[in-house]
Motif scaffolding. Structure first.
Motif, PDB file in Angstrom:
ATOM      1  N   LEU A  64       0.799  -1.216   0.000  1.00  0.00           N
ATOM      2  CA  LEU A  64       0.000   0.000   0.000  1.00  0.00           C
ATOM      3  C   LEU A  64       0.837   1.275   0.000  1.00  0.00           C
ATOM      4  O   LEU A  64       0.275   2.380  -0.001  1.00  0.00           O
ATOM      5  N   GLN A  65       2.143   1.122  -0.063  1.00  0.00           N
ATOM      6  CA  GLN A  65       3.032   2.280  -0.019  1.00  0.00           C
ATOM      7  C   GLN A  65       3.492   2.641  -1.436  1.00  0.00           C
ATOM      8  O   GLN A  65       3.332   1.871  -2.382  1.00  0.00           O
ATOM      9  N   TYR A  66       4.068   3.852  -1.578  1.00  0.00           N
ATOM     10  CA  TYR A  66       4.694   4.209  -2.846  1.00  0.00           C
ATOM     11  C   TYR A  66       5.784   3.199  -3.189  1.00  0.00           C
ATOM     12  O   TYR A  66       6.428   2.616  -2.308  1.00  0.00           O
ATOM     13  N   GLY A  67       6.021   3.033  -4.492  1.00  0.00           N
ATOM     14  CA  GLY A  67       7.121   2.194  -4.955  1.00  0.00           C
ATOM     15  C   GLY A  67       8.031   2.989  -5.867  1.00  0.00           C
ATOM     16  O   GLY A  67       7.788   4.163  -6.143  1.00  0.00           O
ATOM     17  N   ILE A  68       9.092   2.357  -6.345  1.00  0.00           N
ATOM     18  CA  ILE A  68       9.986   3.054  -7.262  1.00  0.00           C
ATOM     19  C   ILE A  68       9.432   2.958  -8.684  1.00  0.00           C
ATOM     20  O   ILE A  68       8.722   2.010  -9.033  1.00  0.00           O
ATOM     21  N   THR A  69       9.764   3.949  -9.483  1.00  0.00           N
ATOM     22  CA  THR A  69       9.192   4.050 -10.824  1.00  0.00           C
ATOM     23  C   THR A  69       9.555   2.849 -11.692  1.00  0.00           C
ATOM     24  O   THR A  69       8.732   2.378 -12.485  1.00  0.00           O
ATOM     25  N   GLU A  70      10.766   2.342 -11.550  1.00  0.00           N
ATOM     26  CA  GLU A  70      11.199   1.214 -12.385  1.00  0.00           C
ATOM     27  C   GLU A  70      10.414  -0.062 -12.097  1.00  0.00           C
ATOM     28  O   GLU A  70      10.381  -0.962 -12.940  1.00  0.00           O
ATOM     29  N   ALA A  96      11.977  -2.627 -16.879  1.00  0.00           N
ATOM     30  CA  ALA A  96      11.113  -1.806 -16.030  1.00  0.00           C
ATOM     31  C   ALA A  96       9.684  -2.317 -16.147  1.00  0.00           C
ATOM     32  O   ALA A  96       9.285  -2.848 -17.188  1.00  0.00           O
ATOM     33  N   ILE A  97       8.926  -2.161 -15.084  1.00  0.00           N
ATOM     34  CA  ILE A  97       7.528  -2.591 -15.043  1.00  0.00           C
ATOM     35  C   ILE A  97       6.633  -1.394 -15.372  1.00  0.00           C
ATOM     36  O   ILE A  97       6.826  -0.304 -14.828  1.00  0.00           O
ATOM     37  N   THR A  98       5.652  -1.612 -16.235  1.00  0.00           N
ATOM     38  CA  THR A  98       4.742  -0.543 -16.641  1.00  0.00           C
ATOM     39  C   THR A  98       3.307  -0.883 -16.274  1.00  0.00           C
ATOM     40  O   THR A  98       2.992  -2.015 -15.893  1.00  0.00           O
ATOM     41  N   THR A  99       2.446   0.100 -16.417  1.00  0.00           N
ATOM     42  CA  THR A  99       1.021  -0.110 -16.191  1.00  0.00           C
ATOM     43  C   THR A  99       0.403  -0.620 -17.494  1.00  0.00           C
ATOM     44  O   THR A  99      -0.185   0.116 -18.267  1.00  0.00           O
ATOM     45  N   MET A 258      12.568   7.100 -20.585  1.00  0.00           N
ATOM     46  CA  MET A 258      11.229   6.525 -20.425  1.00  0.00           C
ATOM     47  C   MET A 258      10.849   6.441 -18.955  1.00  0.00           C
ATOM     48  O   MET A 258       9.681   6.652 -18.597  1.00  0.00           O
ATOM     49  N   ILE A 259      11.820   6.146 -18.093  1.00  0.00           N
ATOM     50  CA  ILE A 259      11.545   6.087 -16.657  1.00  0.00           C
ATOM     51  C   ILE A 259      11.144   7.464 -16.133  1.00  0.00           C
ATOM     52  O   ILE A 259      10.184   7.601 -15.348  1.00  0.00           O
ATOM     53  N   VAL A 260      11.841   8.498 -16.562  1.00  0.00           N
ATOM     54  CA  VAL A 260      11.487   9.861 -16.147  1.00  0.00           C
ATOM     55  C   VAL A 260      10.067  10.203 -16.594  1.00  0.00           C
ATOM     56  O   VAL A 260       9.268  10.776 -15.826  1.00  0.00           O
ATOM     57  N   CYS A 261       9.737   9.850 -17.826  1.00  0.00           N
ATOM     58  CA  CYS A 261       8.394  10.145 -18.341  1.00  0.00           C
ATOM     59  C   CYS A 261       7.324   9.345 -17.602  1.00  0.00           C
ATOM     60  O   CYS A 261       6.222   9.847 -17.357  1.00  0.00           O
ATOM     61  N   LYS A 262       7.641   8.104 -17.242  1.00  0.00           N
ATOM     62  CA  LYS A 262       6.663   7.308 -16.473  1.00  0.00           C
ATOM     63  C   LYS A 262       6.424   7.934 -15.111  1.00  0.00           C
ATOM     64  O   LYS A 262       5.289   7.973 -14.623  1.00  0.00           O
ATOM     65  N   GLN A 263       7.486   8.423 -14.496  1.00  0.00           N
ATOM     66  CA  GLN A 263       7.335   9.065 -13.186  1.00  0.00           C
ATOM     67  C   GLN A 263       6.380  10.238 -13.269  1.00  0.00           C
ATOM     68  O   GLN A 263       5.555  10.459 -12.371  1.00  0.00           O
ATOM     69  N   VAL A 264       6.460  10.990 -14.344  1.00  0.00           N
ATOM     70  CA  VAL A 264       5.555  12.129 -14.555  1.00  0.00           C
ATOM     71  C   VAL A 264       4.124  11.644 -14.785  1.00  0.00           C
ATOM     72  O   VAL A 264       3.158  12.272 -14.351  1.00  0.00           O
ATOM     73  N   THR A 265       3.997  10.498 -15.456  1.00  0.00           N
ATOM     74  CA  THR A 265       2.666  10.004 -15.847  1.00  0.00           C
ATOM     75  C   THR A 265       1.899   9.400 -14.676  1.00  0.00           C
ATOM     76  O   THR A 265       0.752   9.770 -14.408  1.00  0.00           O
ATOM     77  N   ASP A 266       2.515   8.439 -13.969  1.00  0.00           N
ATOM     78  CA  ASP A 266       1.764   7.749 -12.909  1.00  0.00           C
ATOM     79  C   ASP A 266       2.617   7.392 -11.688  1.00  0.00           C
ATOM     80  O   ASP A 266       2.191   6.594 -10.857  1.00  0.00           O
ATOM     81  N   VAL A 267       3.811   7.949 -11.598  1.00  0.00           N
ATOM     82  CA  VAL A 267       4.761   7.713 -10.504  1.00  0.00           C
ATOM     83  C   VAL A 267       5.305   6.276 -10.543  1.00  0.00           C
ATOM     84  O   VAL A 267       6.502   6.060 -10.632  1.00  0.00           O
TER      85      VAL A 267
END
Length: 394
Positions: A64-70, A96-99, A258-267
């Motif tokens: 239930l906690q925040y995770g790392i973007t990767e 890296a894991i994506t949504t 891509m990792i930076v952009c994912k962080q902006v998109t959904d953390v």
């Protein structure tokens, strides 16, 4: 109501034909060959329920906690090891894991494409990819798909020699929507062209594990020695689309961007669903689960093709995939797929018109996509029989 000044990136977008089709499916009488969903009969609901309960009980604070973007590190390493073992990626490649797999397409476009840049897709192609590139105001050029994949000679002669392109998007294995697999020779040629004409390749591979006949073909990523390929995969078709677990591997500089952009998109992708996927794969036999899916889809594909042979007119051709979940049907040019769709829906059968899968969806196309993975054998025969009658009476 005042006019809304939509951004240039979205004002030309409209809901996809597939999304519109889903609204029809609220009618329980509709026999749908329109979706791209795996069979819900394969979902390990009881097991995943037990796994989720245990995660909340023992790893609740982590889940239930925040995770790392990767992505959740153990899942990343598990996916990486599987892909290396399968020969899909190289030993040193990062993951890296994506949504979901769709996010891989979006992140690639966001990182590489400026407005007006040219991206090449297959003709036909995945509607989610096409709409993604449209949302970045990219210029889409398409290349015909032959029986052994993208027409590489057409790509060079009609596109590469005439304009600068940034990206080629391909689904080389059990392609959506045709089910066709690109030959090894063409995969090598495409990589050679990428080096010669300086573009990147996005290899989208959500269906690659679902082979039920034929021989494995090496991934384009596995053949890449010069850092030209971004590889995307997913758990959606082999475990659950609702978990929204995808992944990618890319050349290091592109990977970091891509990792930076994912962080902006959904953390980050939800940690809970990553933990569920990781626990299932480590504790249960995912390969046996995939094998059951391949056996089912092989039977469904074969049965749908036999029904097409029995109920469709001889002038309708259909692909014969070695895996995946789609068939592609082609009719003579006098047919309009959109009109055929409307007539079929009146008879309570739905499919995806070819126009939805094209770079120019406003043209008339006589082809259409059929999905068999989430239909019973009874509904496959009934729906194909009705559709054959609709085609005959067109």
């Amino acid at each position: 109501m005042t006019n809304i000044a939509f951004s240039d990136k979205t004002k030309g977008l409209s809901g996809s034909a597939i999304r519109a089709t889903f609204k029809l499916l609220a009618d329980p009488e509709i026999i749908s060959f329109a979706g791209g969903a795996p069979s819900s009969s394969l979902f390990p609901c009881d097991v995943l329920g037990t796994v989720a309960e245990e995660i909340f009980r023992t790893f609740g604070n982590t889940a239930l906690q925040y995770g790392i973007t990767e992505g959740y590190a153990p899942l990343r390493e598990l996916v990486r090891e599987r892909l290396v073992r399968q020969g899909i990626i190289h030993e040193g490649d990062d993951i890296a894991i994506t949504t979901g797999g769709q996010q891989v397409i979006d992140l690639t476009a966001k990182v590489l494409l400026n407005e007006g840049d040219c991206v090449v897709t297959e003709r036909p192609s995945f509607v989610g990819g096409l709409n993604c590139f449209r949302s970045y105001n990219a210029v889409i050029d398409d290349v015909p798909v032959e029986s052994d994949g993208m027409d590489i000679d057409y790509l060079e002669e009609n596109i590469l020699k005439k304009k600068r392109i940034k990206l080629v998007y391909t689904i080389p294995t059990f392609q959506n929507p045709t089910g066709i697999t690109m030959s090894l020779e063409k995969r090598k040629k495409l990589l050679n062209l990428a080096d010669r004409y300086d573009f990147y390749i996005l290899e989208d591979n959500p269906y690659g594990s679902l082979r039920y006949s034929g021989e494995e073909v090496p991934s384009i990523k596995s053949l890449d020695v010069s850092g030209r390929v971004i590889y995307g995969g997913s758990f959606s078709k082999i475990l659950s689309p609702g978990l929204r677990i995808g992944f990618f591997s890319a050349p290091s500089e592109i990977f970091e961007k891509m990792i930076v952009c994912k962080q902006v998109t959904d953390v980050h992708t939800p940690v809970l669903t990553q933990l569920i996927a990781y626990t299932f794969v480590t504790r249960y036999d995912i390969d046996a689960h995939i094998k059951r899916a391949c056996e089912l889809y092989g039977k469904q594909s074969s049965f749908m093709r036999s029904c097409i042979s029995r109920y469709f007119p001889d002038y309708c051709s259909v692909t014969n995939p070695e895996g995946g979940i789609f068939l592609w049907c082609s009719l003579p040019e006098r047919f309009d797929g959109e009109e055929l769709f409307r007539k079929a829906v009146e008879k309570k059968v739905a499919f995806v018109s070819g126009a939805a899968c094209m770079a120019d969806p406003l043209k008339k196309y006589s082809s259409f996509r059929l999905n068999f993975s989430n239909a019973s054998m009874e509904n496959i025969e009934k729906g194909i029989r009705i559709l054959g009658e609709v085609i005959e009476s067109y």
